[in-house]
Design an enzyme around this catalytic site. Structure first.
Site: not given
Length: 217
Positions: A126, A34-35
């Site tokens: 995202k 994630h990210d």
């Protein structure tokens, strides 16, 4: 309104007691990274990737081991990555809390080199805190017969926690990998673990998940 500078802190190694009975099954699992983009990682300071005391370097090492084990086990690996120069109305309320965000340049948008996506991995754009919002993560998981999600990346108490919460609400079992996450501080990190343990999923350690993925657990 911008990201804070993040000091070094030790990643949690002790886990809160969870209420969820979930057990990881590699045949049902997917991995989310994630990210892990340069813009977000820069908050940990210059040299954080090579500084053993930084939360970032500790998390990156654990994420890397998990990603390798997942690929060997045939477990899908998903990434989230934001785009730079977001259209203000499209960025929405995030702009009020975090400002304009990253620029559309490689120094901001690229996923850091130690965790660069490999052939067969899937990168999702995202848009909001949760990786499920305005993305096709859920249908891609369903198409692959996956209803468990190993959550890694940054920041534990923001997007990672929101993703765990939404996974639970979609009947996807969340596994929150404590030492493969990083946050603004040890306190925020532990708060995120406590919330997941109490309300949505199972905090776990990377070494245990690697062992399960490799059939050693």
């Amino acid at each position: 309104m911008s990201l804070p500078g993040i000091p070094d802190y030790p990643l949690p190694r002790s886990l809160p007691q969870t209420r969820a009975p979930f057990t990881l099954d590699p045949a049902r699992a997917a991995l989310l990274i994630h990210d892990m983009q340069a813009y977000f990682c820069a908050a940990y300071g210059e040299g954080a990737l090579t500084r053993p005391t930084s939360a970032l370097s500790q998390a990156v090492e654990a994420i890397g081991r998990l990603a390798q084990a997942a690929r060997r086990a045939g477990v899908p690996v998903f990434y989230t990555a934001q785009k730079g120069n977001q259209f203000r109305p499209d960025r929405g309320l995030q702009a009020d809390l975090w400002g304009a965000g990253m620029k559309a340049q490689p120094e901001h948008e690229e996923i850091i080199a130690p965790l660069a996506p490999q052939e067969g991995d899937i990168t999702l754009v995202k848009h909001r805190y949760s990786a499920f919002q305005r993305s096709n993560l859920a249908p891609l998981m369903r198409a692959r017969g996956r209803d468990q999600l190993l959550i890694t990346g940054i920041y534990a108490h923001i997007g990672c926690l929101a993703t765990a919460t939404e996974a639970f609400q979609r009947d996807i079992e969340p596994f929150f990998v404590a030492d493969a996450l990083a946050d603004f501080s040890e306190d925020w990190h532990r708060r995120a673990l406590d919330w997941v343990a109490d309300c949505s999923g199972v905090p776990v350690l990377a070494q245990d998940m690697v062992a399960t993925l490799e059939g050693q657990a």
